[in-house]
Design an enzyme around this catalytic site. Sequence first.
Site, PDB file in Angstrom:
ATOM      1  N   GLU A 126      51.175  17.821 105.924  1.00 42.27           N
ATOM      2  CA  GLU A 126      50.026  18.009 106.813  1.00 42.27           C
ATOM      3  C   GLU A 126      48.896  17.059 106.406  1.00 42.27           C
ATOM      4  O   GLU A 126      48.604  16.907 105.245  1.00 42.27           O
ATOM      5  CB  GLU A 126      49.563  19.471 106.732  1.00 42.27           C
ATOM      6  CG  GLU A 126      48.465  19.813 107.697  1.00 42.27           C
ATOM      7  CD  GLU A 126      48.772  19.313 109.100  1.00 42.27           C
ATOM      8  OE1 GLU A 126      49.772  19.729 109.698  1.00 42.27           O
ATOM      9  OE2 GLU A 126      47.995  18.470 109.599  1.00 42.27           O
ATOM     10  N   LYS A 144      52.767  11.457 101.777  1.00 42.41           N
ATOM     11  CA  LYS A 144      51.636  12.395 101.744  1.00 42.41           C
ATOM     12  C   LYS A 144      50.796  12.167 100.483  1.00 42.41           C
ATOM     13  O   LYS A 144      49.566  12.075 100.554  1.00 42.41           O
ATOM     14  CB  LYS A 144      52.162  13.831 101.805  1.00 42.41           C
ATOM     15  CG  LYS A 144      51.118  14.897 101.602  1.00 42.41           C
ATOM     16  CD  LYS A 144      50.015  14.877 102.654  1.00 42.41           C
ATOM     17  CE  LYS A 144      48.810  15.672 102.205  1.00 42.41           C
ATOM     18  NZ  LYS A 144      47.702  15.634 103.150  1.00 42.41           N
ATOM     19  N   CYS A 166      42.662  18.955  97.203  1.00 42.99           N
ATOM     20  CA  CYS A 166      43.861  18.104  97.176  1.00 42.99           C
ATOM     21  C   CYS A 166      43.730  16.720  96.556  1.00 42.99           C
ATOM     22  O   CYS A 166      44.677  16.267  95.910  1.00 42.99           O
ATOM     23  CB  CYS A 166      44.408  17.979  98.589  1.00 42.99           C
ATOM     24  SG  CYS A 166      45.041  19.557  99.165  1.00 42.99           S
TER      25      CYS A 166
HETATM   26  P1  NAD Z   1      45.835  28.151 100.305  1.00 47.61           P
HETATM   27  O1  NAD Z   1      45.695  28.558  98.894  1.00 47.61           O
HETATM   28  O2  NAD Z   1      44.658  28.214 101.218  1.00 47.61           O
HETATM   29  O3  NAD Z   1      47.004  29.015 100.990  1.00 47.61           O
HETATM   30  C1  NAD Z   1      48.249  29.229 100.431  1.00 47.61           C
HETATM   31  C2  NAD Z   1      48.700  30.641 100.792  1.00 47.61           C
HETATM   32  O4  NAD Z   1      50.054  30.801 100.385  1.00 47.61           O
HETATM   33  C3  NAD Z   1      47.910  31.754 100.078  1.00 47.61           C
HETATM   34  O5  NAD Z   1      47.322  32.600 101.037  1.00 47.61           O
HETATM   35  C4  NAD Z   1      48.952  32.485  99.233  1.00 47.61           C
HETATM   36  O6  NAD Z   1      48.744  33.880  99.147  1.00 47.61           O
HETATM   37  C5  NAD Z   1      50.222  32.164  99.991  1.00 47.61           C
HETATM   38  N1  NAD Z   1      51.458  32.285  99.205  1.00 47.61           N
HETATM   39  C6  NAD Z   1      51.695  31.880  97.928  1.00 47.61           C
HETATM   40  N2  NAD Z   1      52.965  32.114  97.606  1.00 47.61           N
HETATM   41  C7  NAD Z   1      53.561  32.694  98.684  1.00 47.61           C
HETATM   42  C8  NAD Z   1      54.872  33.141  98.964  1.00 47.61           C
HETATM   43  N3  NAD Z   1      55.847  33.052  98.056  1.00 47.61           N
HETATM   44  N4  NAD Z   1      55.136  33.679 100.185  1.00 47.61           N
HETATM   45  C9  NAD Z   1      54.159  33.768 101.111  1.00 47.61           C
HETATM   46  N5  NAD Z   1      52.901  33.343 100.903  1.00 47.61           N
HETATM   47  C10 NAD Z   1      52.603  32.805  99.709  1.00 47.61           C
HETATM   48  O7  NAD Z   1      46.428  26.668 100.276  1.00 47.61           O
HETATM   49  P2  NAD Z   1      46.238  25.534 101.404  1.00 47.61           P
HETATM   50  O8  NAD Z   1      44.927  24.857 101.227  1.00 47.61           O
HETATM   51  O9  NAD Z   1      46.616  26.105 102.718  1.00 47.61           O
HETATM   52  O10 NAD Z   1      47.341  24.486 100.940  1.00 47.61           O
HETATM   53  C11 NAD Z   1      48.718  24.745 101.123  1.00 47.61           C
HETATM   54  C12 NAD Z   1      49.471  23.453 100.875  1.00 47.61           C
HETATM   55  O11 NAD Z   1      49.064  22.481 101.853  1.00 47.61           O
HETATM   56  C13 NAD Z   1      49.198  22.804  99.521  1.00 47.61           C
HETATM   57  O12 NAD Z   1      50.387  22.221  99.063  1.00 47.61           O
HETATM   58  C14 NAD Z   1      48.182  21.724  99.836  1.00 47.61           C
HETATM   59  O13 NAD Z   1      48.282  20.647  98.944  1.00 47.61           O
HETATM   60  C15 NAD Z   1      48.589  21.282 101.219  1.00 47.61           C
HETATM   61  N6  NAD Z   1      47.505  20.729 102.053  1.00 47.61           N
HETATM   62  C16 NAD Z   1      46.270  21.309 102.061  1.00 47.61           C
HETATM   63  C17 NAD Z   1      45.291  20.799 102.917  1.00 47.61           C
HETATM   64  C18 NAD Z   1      43.913  21.403 102.975  1.00 47.61           C
HETATM   65  O14 NAD Z   1      43.056  20.822 103.623  1.00 47.61           O
HETATM   66  N7  NAD Z   1      43.643  22.528 102.347  1.00 47.61           N
HETATM   67  C19 NAD Z   1      45.583  19.729 103.767  1.00 47.61           C
HETATM   68  C20 NAD Z   1      46.870  19.182 103.745  1.00 47.61           C
HETATM   69  C21 NAD Z   1      47.825  19.700 102.881  1.00 47.61           C
HETATM   70  C1  UGA Z   2      41.739  15.294 102.665  1.00 44.47           C
HETATM   71  C2  UGA Z   2      42.361  14.253 103.594  1.00 44.47           C
HETATM   72  O1  UGA Z   2      41.323  13.615 104.349  1.00 44.47           O
HETATM   73  C3  UGA Z   2      43.358  14.906 104.549  1.00 44.47           C
HETATM   74  O2  UGA Z   2      44.006  13.902 105.336  1.00 44.47           O
HETATM   75  C4  UGA Z   2      44.401  15.669 103.732  1.00 44.47           C
HETATM   76  O3  UGA Z   2      45.299  16.319 104.591  1.00 44.47           O
HETATM   77  C5  UGA Z   2      43.713  16.666 102.857  1.00 44.47           C
HETATM   78  O4  UGA Z   2      42.769  15.977 101.986  1.00 44.47           O
HETATM   79  C6  UGA Z   2      44.657  17.384 101.947  1.00 44.47           C
HETATM   80  O5  UGA Z   2      45.745  16.937 101.680  1.00 44.47           O
HETATM   81  O6  UGA Z   2      44.185  18.430 101.482  1.00 44.47           O
HETATM   82  P1  UGA Z   2      39.800  17.093 102.872  1.00 44.47           P
HETATM   83  O7  UGA Z   2      39.933  17.169 101.392  1.00 44.47           O
HETATM   84  O8  UGA Z   2      39.797  18.346 103.652  1.00 44.47           O
HETATM   85  O9  UGA Z   2      40.992  16.191 103.469  1.00 44.47           O
HETATM   86  O10 UGA Z   2      38.438  16.334 103.239  1.00 44.47           O
HETATM   87  P2  UGA Z   2      37.989  14.793 103.269  1.00 44.47           P
HETATM   88  O11 UGA Z   2      37.226  14.571 104.497  1.00 44.47           O
HETATM   89  O12 UGA Z   2      39.101  13.870 102.992  1.00 44.47           O
HETATM   90  O13 UGA Z   2      36.949  14.728 102.063  1.00 44.47           O
HETATM   91  C7  UGA Z   2      37.380  14.861 100.713  1.00 44.47           C
HETATM   92  C8  UGA Z   2      36.191  14.638  99.786  1.00 44.47           C
HETATM   93  O14 UGA Z   2      35.810  13.252  99.793  1.00 44.47           O
HETATM   94  C9  UGA Z   2      34.937  15.422 100.199  1.00 44.47           C
HETATM   95  O15 UGA Z   2      34.283  15.921  99.048  1.00 44.47           O
HETATM   96  C10 UGA Z   2      34.087  14.389 100.896  1.00 44.47           C
HETATM   97  O16 UGA Z   2      32.719  14.680 100.846  1.00 44.47           O
HETATM   98  C11 UGA Z   2      34.432  13.149 100.068  1.00 44.47           C
HETATM   99  N1  UGA Z   2      34.198  11.888 100.820  1.00 44.47           N
HETATM  100  C12 UGA Z   2      34.936  11.599 101.910  1.00 44.47           C
HETATM  101  C13 UGA Z   2      33.235  11.011 100.367  1.00 44.47           C
HETATM  102  O17 UGA Z   2      32.562  11.260  99.358  1.00 44.47           O
HETATM  103  N2  UGA Z   2      33.047   9.848 101.055  1.00 44.47           N
HETATM  104  C14 UGA Z   2      33.765   9.522 102.159  1.00 44.47           C
HETATM  105  O18 UGA Z   2      33.530   8.436 102.736  1.00 44.47           O
HETATM  106  C15 UGA Z   2      34.729  10.428 102.603  1.00 44.47           C
END
Ligand code: NAD
Ligand code: UGA
Length: 471
Positions: free
Chosen positions: A164, A224, A280
């Site tokens: 994602e 990713k 992340c």
């Molecule tokens: P999160 O902590 O918000 O959510 C994860 C959820 O999974 C929790 O609610 C937890 O209770 C649940 N969980 C854990 N083990 C489980 C199981 N065995 N069965 C069912 N549920 C279970 O995490 P997130 O931010 O949603 O991130 C999830 C993944 O997506 C991570 O690998 C992260 O790196 C990736 N990711 C996050 C973002 C972001 O913006 N947060 C963006 C892209 C990718």
């Molecule tokens: C980031 C990536 O942008 C997503 O594509 C990815 O899916 C996600 O991580 C993930 O894998 O979790 P996110 O962390 O939600 O998304 O937010 P960003 O907008 O990327 O910002 C990350 C951090 O960098 C923030 O603290 C932001 O303030 C900082 N940032 C971003 C800067 O300081 N300068 C910039 O120009 C851009």
Amino acid sequence: KFDFEYTVACLGAGYVGGPTMAMVALKCPEVKVIVADINEKQISAWNSDKLPMYVFYEPGLEEVVKACRGRNLFFTADCDKAVIEADMIFVSVNTPTKKYGAGAGKAADLKNWELAARHISRVANGDKIVVEKSTLPVRTAHSMSRVLHANDRKLHFEVLSNPEFLAEGTAMKDLAKPDRVLIGGNNKEKAGKNAIDRLVWIYEHWVPKERILTTNLWSSELSKLVANAFLAQRVSSINSISALCEQTGADIDEVAKSIGMDQRIGNRFLQASVGFGGSCFQKDILNLVYICESIGLKEVAEYWQQVVSMNDWQKCRFAQRMVKSMFNTVADKRIAMLGFAFKKDTGDTRETAAVYVAKHLLDERAKIAIYDPRVSEAQIKMDFDYYEALPKDEKFSSRIDICKDAYGACKGSHAICVMTEWDEFKDLNYQKIYDSMAKPAFIFDGRYDFVLVVGFFYCLNLVFFLDRNIL
Ligand code: NAD
Ligand code: UGA
């Protein structure tokens, strides 16, 4: 032709699982979408009338959930039922940095992921497509497949990788109009191809075909990590140059604009800041570093490690400059922190730069007043505990004042530091704020040009740093 009665489930109802599945439900009304989580509290929050804003503040999310919930979108803590019902299961559990044992501090902790795979293998009643939605180390699909197939019922699980790319705060827009959707699978085998086709079919409901990219499993998993590493690298690069600007009289915004107009460089992700945060960037780069170290690519590991080291330095440098400019002491001074989330439009505080700056200031015995429109007091307290930000034997309440608005936080303070670029901070009455502060009043802008948007500041007797060389 595919059936119209198709069911997908997602294990993990967090920042990714919830919004992603809500979008699938919205765009594919004939698909039943079940989002399951082992955390019952999380599920009842998703099922509540009003999504608790501190848990899921994401613009546009509530509307989509409300439109689909009970129609073809269901949130449940019954993970068994979700697995049994679904033809395709997304796994979107958290994969944080490992805190123990081999690889502690760098490797991804795959415990939740493996538990989810074992769960699927144990309760599945037929063949399933299992989709890695979590961000995982390259080649995880191999282990995932082995865990899934360790059952004696001869079930087949086809593993796909579908990372994602949404960013928090813009998740719904990112999901509705993604730059690309990446699907990795075993494209050499018929079962792999069929599974890829099925997932493509889901996304084709709203994503143009040319934006759906299919690759082999390992390219998808690795892409990713690399995408996040490249994005974070840009932030660290521009932050490194901000330090140079401050010493030379060059202006970081002008430099960013100048280089960003070169189409080969591009103008996005060049906003200098107090340092990147979020759950992340750091975790995924450290994971990349760990993978490189594990396979003997020392130079590659060192190269990427520097992106994180530069970020640590920027957070520390910011706090040090605050102390230095306030006559080398902040002991018992009240410092207003505007914003605590790691970026605007989210209530997420994971790895927020604010907590690191706060820790530094608390070590210098400052008192901190915090206001963030979307972060609860309980969350801030938890963060101070988790990051061990309070000096030993200090009570939260004796050092930290959580305020209901920016005016309350700034009142009586010696300095303001802007940690999050919330739009509402642009519209504050800064004359009123200035009048209520101890003098000389300081403002430190962790978002660089942010305070300049409030042109107002120029006419005030405030000293501000890290935006222009005003001092
Ligand atoms: P999160 O902590 O918000 O959510 C994860 C959820 O999974 C929790 O609610 C937890 O209770 C649940 N969980 C854990 N083990 C489980 C199981 N065995 N069965 C069912 N549920 C279970 O995490 P997130 O931010 O949603 O991130 C999830 C993944 O997506 C991570 O690998 C992260 O790196 C990736 N990711 C996050 C973002 C972001 O913006 N947060 C963006 C892209 C990718
Ligand atoms: C980031 C990536 O942008 C997503 O594509 C990815 O899916 C996600 O991580 C993930 O894998 O979790 P996110 O962390 O939600 O998304 O937010 P960003 O907008 O990327 O910002 C990350 C951090 O960098 C923030 O603290 C932001 O303030 C900082 N940032 C971003 C800067 O300081 N300068 C910039 O120009 C851009």
